[in-house]
Design a protein around this motif. Structure first.
Motif, mmCIF file in Angstrom:
data_model
loop_
_atom_site.group_PDB
_atom_site.id
_atom_site.type_symbol
_atom_site.label_atom_id
_atom_site.label_comp_id
_atom_site.label_asym_id
_atom_site.label_seq_id
_atom_site.Cartn_x
_atom_site.Cartn_y
_atom_site.Cartn_z
ATOM 1 N N ALA A 22 -31.719 89.969 20.095
ATOM 2 C CA ALA A 22 -31.007 88.512 19.299
ATOM 3 C C ALA A 22 -31.657 88.777 17.261
ATOM 4 C CB ALA A 22 -30.514 87.481 19.822
ATOM 5 N N LEU A 23 -33.024 89.143 17.776
ATOM 6 C CA LEU A 23 -34.223 89.167 16.963
ATOM 7 C C LEU A 23 -33.281 90.682 15.792
ATOM 8 C CD1 LEU A 23 -37.285 88.657 15.992
ATOM 9 C CD2 LEU A 23 -36.348 90.656 15.394
ATOM 10 N N ILE A 24 -33.151 91.589 16.943
ATOM 11 C CA ILE A 24 -32.551 92.551 16.362
ATOM 12 C C ILE A 24 -31.326 92.715 15.661
ATOM 13 C CG2 ILE A 24 -32.222 95.669 16.650
ATOM 14 C CD1 ILE A 24 -34.737 95.676 18.744
ATOM 15 N N GLY A 25 -30.291 91.710 16.499
ATOM 16 C CA GLY A 25 -29.460 91.876 16.166
ATOM 17 C C GLY A 25 -29.093 90.894 14.127
ATOM 18 N N GLY A 26 -30.013 89.951 14.239
ATOM 19 C CA GLY A 26 -30.441 89.517 13.222
ATOM 20 C C GLY A 26 -30.405 89.938 11.728
ATOM 21 N N ILE A 27 -31.096 91.642 12.139
ATOM 22 C CA ILE A 27 -31.944 92.342 11.313
ATOM 23 C C ILE A 27 -30.753 93.089 10.475
ATOM 24 C CG2 ILE A 27 -33.802 94.114 10.914
ATOM 25 C CD1 ILE A 27 -35.108 92.910 12.686
ATOM 26 N N ILE A 28 -29.704 93.698 11.933
ATOM 27 C CA ILE A 28 -28.837 94.819 11.676
ATOM 28 C C ILE A 28 -27.243 93.944 11.279
ATOM 29 C CG2 ILE A 28 -26.627 95.929 12.955
ATOM 30 C CD1 ILE A 28 -28.742 96.351 15.566
ATOM 31 N N VAL A 29 -27.348 92.894 11.346
ATOM 32 C CA VAL A 29 -25.921 91.781 10.241
ATOM 33 C C VAL A 29 -26.555 91.775 9.153
ATOM 34 C CG1 VAL A 29 -25.295 89.552 10.188
ATOM 35 C CG2 VAL A 29 -25.467 90.776 12.498
ATOM 36 N N GLN A 30 -28.401 91.305 8.249
ATOM 37 C CA GLN A 30 -28.725 91.363 7.052
ATOM 38 C C GLN A 30 -28.809 92.074 6.582
ATOM 39 O OE1 GLN A 30 -29.416 88.673 5.223
ATOM 40 N NE2 GLN A 30 -30.829 89.314 4.048
ATOM 41 N N TYR A 31 -29.073 93.635 7.597
ATOM 42 C CA TYR A 31 -29.228 95.015 6.529
ATOM 43 C C TYR A 31 -27.919 95.518 5.708
ATOM 44 C CZ TYR A 31 -29.520 100.471 6.160
ATOM 45 O OH TYR A 31 -29.215 101.278 5.544
ATOM 46 N N LEU A 32 -26.716 95.147 6.874
ATOM 47 C CA LEU A 32 -24.785 95.334 6.956
ATOM 48 C C LEU A 32 -24.627 94.818 5.650
ATOM 49 C CD1 LEU A 32 -24.138 96.278 10.024
ATOM 50 C CD2 LEU A 32 -24.308 97.246 8.702
ATOM 51 N N LEU A 33 -24.823 92.870 5.476
ATOM 52 C CA LEU A 33 -25.176 92.710 4.225
ATOM 53 C C LEU A 33 -25.631 92.920 2.726
ATOM 54 C CD1 LEU A 33 -24.986 89.167 6.368
ATOM 55 C CD2 LEU A 33 -22.796 89.704 5.271
ATOM 56 N N VAL A 34 -26.704 93.316 3.520
ATOM 57 C CA VAL A 34 -27.711 94.316 1.978
ATOM 58 C C VAL A 34 -26.377 94.831 1.414
ATOM 59 C CG1 VAL A 34 -29.968 95.201 1.094
ATOM 60 C CG2 VAL A 34 -30.039 92.111 2.334
ATOM 61 N N ARG A 35 -26.575 96.068 2.176
ATOM 62 C CA ARG A 35 -25.015 97.661 2.081
ATOM 63 C C ARG A 35 -24.606 97.016 1.499
ATOM 64 N NH1 ARG A 35 -28.388 101.672 1.327
ATOM 65 N NH2 ARG A 35 -26.682 103.127 1.643
ATOM 66 N N THR A 36 -23.732 96.151 1.310
ATOM 67 C CA THR A 36 -22.378 95.998 1.463
ATOM 68 C C THR A 36 -22.370 94.639 0.343
ATOM 69 O OG1 THR A 36 -22.109 94.398 2.881
ATOM 70 C CG2 THR A 36 -21.296 96.452 2.956
ATOM 71 N N ARG A 37 -24.287 94.709 -0.360
ATOM 72 C CA ARG A 37 -23.913 93.233 -1.827
ATOM 73 C C ARG A 37 -22.569 92.097 -1.496
ATOM 74 N NH1 ARG A 37 -26.231 95.635 -5.468
ATOM 75 N NH2 ARG A 37 -24.999 94.233 -6.966
ATOM 76 N N ARG A 38 -23.025 91.668 0.094
ATOM 77 C CA ARG A 38 -22.940 90.762 0.696
ATOM 78 C C ARG A 38 -23.709 89.488 1.007
ATOM 79 N NH1 ARG A 38 -18.946 92.692 -0.648
ATOM 80 N NH2 ARG A 38 -16.802 93.144 -0.319
ATOM 81 N N THR A 39 -24.692 89.638 0.470
ATOM 82 C CA THR A 39 -25.710 88.231 0.763
ATOM 83 C C THR A 39 -26.010 87.080 0.417
ATOM 84 O OG1 THR A 39 -26.924 89.126 -1.480
ATOM 85 C CG2 THR A 39 -27.594 90.503 1.041
ATOM 86 N N TYR A 40 -24.659 86.797 -0.670
ATOM 87 C CA TYR A 40 -24.167 85.995 -1.105
ATOM 88 C C TYR A 40 -23.498 85.459 -0.128
ATOM 89 C CZ TYR A 40 -19.425 87.344 -1.567
ATOM 90 O OH TYR A 40 -18.108 88.205 -1.358
ATOM 91 N N LEU A 41 -23.457 85.626 1.401
ATOM 92 C CA LEU A 41 -22.269 84.612 2.322
ATOM 93 C C LEU A 41 -23.873 83.776 3.412
ATOM 94 C CD1 LEU A 41 -19.546 87.908 3.521
ATOM 95 C CD2 LEU A 41 -19.764 85.387 2.414
ATOM 96 N N ILE A 42 -24.478 84.598 3.312
ATOM 97 C CA ILE A 42 -26.089 82.913 3.871
ATOM 98 C C ILE A 42 -27.042 82.667 2.867
ATOM 99 C CG2 ILE A 42 -27.615 84.071 5.380
ATOM 100 C CD1 ILE A 42 -26.189 86.226 6.861
ATOM 101 N N SER A 43 -26.833 81.489 3.804
ATOM 102 C CA SER A 43 -28.068 80.606 3.147
ATOM 103 C C SER A 43 -29.372 80.311 3.323
ATOM 104 C CB SER A 43 -27.051 79.359 2.920
ATOM 105 O OG SER A 43 -28.771 78.428 2.247
ATOM 106 N N ARG A 44 -30.755 80.766 3.400
ATOM 107 C CA ARG A 44 -31.938 81.248 3.484
ATOM 108 C C ARG A 44 -32.113 79.889 4.076
ATOM 109 N NH1 ARG A 44 -33.515 83.424 8.047
ATOM 110 N NH2 ARG A 44 -35.748 82.480 8.040
#
Length: 472
Positions: free
Chosen positions: A294-316
């Motif tokens: 699941a940790l690796i799944g989180g890295i993949i989701v975060q990477y996809l959001l960075v690549r698609t410039r959608r990081t604003y969807l997530i609040s750390r």
């Protein structure tokens, strides 16, 4: 079988226990001075009121009393016993969601030495544990060889990982491993704070703590994580204004997506194993729990959001709140489910594992820290030592105690290091794979493997430290 209403009341009781734990922690100075989390206090309260503690005492006095089973119903205790293995997936899925992704140059400069030291601590725990198991725990006390993994699971992984590995220990025929690892995690947490506080006083007295001195301009340790871009902040504000969904719900949705991606990866690995090496009888993936994937799944989701410039969807910040709540539930329910009788039956092995783990971490910090960390070795190393004896928050606590103004830049190095650390050990892939590897191949081959990896990180660490020192 419990019903949904049992689940509801089980977590209502957990919520109340956490409030009571917070109240007790605030009233008892020793708990505050040791920085014991309220969730651990709550879990101990639940354990003392359970069948394992209160029930055992009452049974010796009046076997007919209804308190023989503790004050919690069997259904509620059944819910709690299954909760750690569920909520630990949420904890690990949130670790990298919403995290800043640095450039490779910045990442390597700040994380390489820290990663070498952290990996050295982790692999050394395996080497120490296996040696202890081969020469004492198995031949003298009859514990199975996979008891060698308990130090790394409990000390490096903490309560969450210990709870998540419970099912693996049971499937491999070492049910006592679940209770021993949770108890060891508590010892590691307390000893980490106590030993860390003592070492900080020793470091200041002997001049090993360098913060406060004139800082090297080339090191520039005041560098911090960059502020969020204005465009990202504006996009997130627009999203929350136009989207009819609570921000917490939106972020929880990405947690679920990360877990789902991790589950697909795990199922894919199990399928690959079933048609390849698994046909010959070597099966490891059935014993690997979901949480490290699941940790690796989180890295993949975060990477996809960075690549698609959608990081604003997530609040750390919200991700940390979700992960923090899940971790509190994991800790309370795991501690509430400990079998004290199992701990009593294995008291001497438990003490030996505790002493060996504490001794390795302290000695590695004192003797290897100066040789693996090129600058501010004490300030940067104390965080890794704390993490290797408790949880990440213990490491951050000790780091803040010794360097409250972050003059050493240790906070950034500590954070970046997790990218080279968490997916492998401390609850990562090898943490999950080590018990079945030992069960399948025996202690000596795994000792050779872990010792080789330890030597690799030491050689790399010594070399890297010299290279970084030349450019500092």
């Amino acid at each position: 079988m419990f019903k949904l209403i049992d689940v509801f009341w089980a977590y209502v009781i957990i919520a109340i226990l956490i409030l009571v734990g917070r109240l007790i922690r605030q009233r008892l100075g020793i708990l505050r001075s040791l920085y014991i989390p309220s969730s651990i206090v709550a879990g101990i309260i639940a354990l003392l009121l359970s069948k394992s503690a209160l029930g055992a005492v009452v049974e010796g006095i009046n076997p007919e009393s209804p308190l023989v089973k503790g004050i919690f119903s069997a259904n509620i205790q059944a819910v709690w016993s299954q909760s750690p293995g569920i909520f630990i997936n949420v904890v690990f899925a949130t670790l990298f969601l919403g995290q800043y992704v640095p450039s490779f140059g910045e990442f390597w400069r700040k994380a390489s030495a820290q990663a070498a030291f952290g990996q050295t601590l982790a692999w050394g725990q395996y080497v120490v544990g296996i040696l202890l198991s081969v020469f004492i725990l198995t031949p003298v006390f009859g514990l199975p060889p996979i008891a060698a993994c308990l130090i790394e699971v409990a000390f490096e992984g903490g309560h969450g990982t210990a709870a998540g590995m419970a099912a693996t220990f049971k499937e491999l025929g070492f049910a006592a491993g679940a209770d021993l690892s949770l108890a060891l995690a508590t010892v590691g947490l307390v000893s980490g704070v106590v030993a860390g506080t003592f070492l900080i006083h020793w470091g200041r007295k002997t001049g090993r703590v360098q913060v406060g001195m004139e800082l090297s301009m080339s090191e520039n340790p005041q560098d911090s994580l960059p502020d969020e871009e204005a465009s990202v902040t504006i996009a997130r504000n627009n999203l929350l204004r136009d989207l009819l969904i609570d921000p917490l719900s939106l972020n929880f949705g990405f947690v679920g997506l990360a877990i789902a991606v991790g589950w697909l990866i795990l199922e894919g690995l199990r399928w690959i194993e079933s048609i390849t090496w698994g046909r010959g009888g070597l099966q490891l993936m059935p014993y690997v729990p979901l949480f490290p994937i699941a940790l690796i799944g989180g890295i993949i989701v975060q990477y996809l959001l960075v690549r698609t410039r959608r990081t604003y969807l997530i609040s750390r910040a919200l991700m940390e709140r979700i992960g923090g709540l899940a971790l509190d539930i994991t800790i309370v329910t795991a501690l509430a489910s400990i079998s004290l009788s199992v701990l009593g039956d294995n008291l001497i092995p438990f003490l030996l594992l505790s002493i060996a783990g504490i001794a390795w971490n302290i000695c590695a910090f004192v003797f290897l820290g100066p040789r693996l960390l090129p600058v501010y070795w004490f300030e940067r190393g104390i965080g890794d030592m704390g993490q290797s004896m408790g949880v990440t928050s213990t490491g951050l606590l000790l780091l803040r105690m010794v360097d409250p103004d972050n003059q050493s830049g240790g906070f950034e190095s500590f954070a970046y290091k997790q990218l080279l650390f968490e997916p492998i050990v401390g609850g990562g892939l090898f943490t999950a794979a080590a018990p079945p590897l030992i069960a399948k191949f025996g202690s000596l081959p795994v000792l050779l493997l872990t010792a080789s990896i330890l030597v690799f990180w030491l050689i790399f660490g010594f070399y890297n430290c010299k290279q970084l020192s030349k450019h500092s």
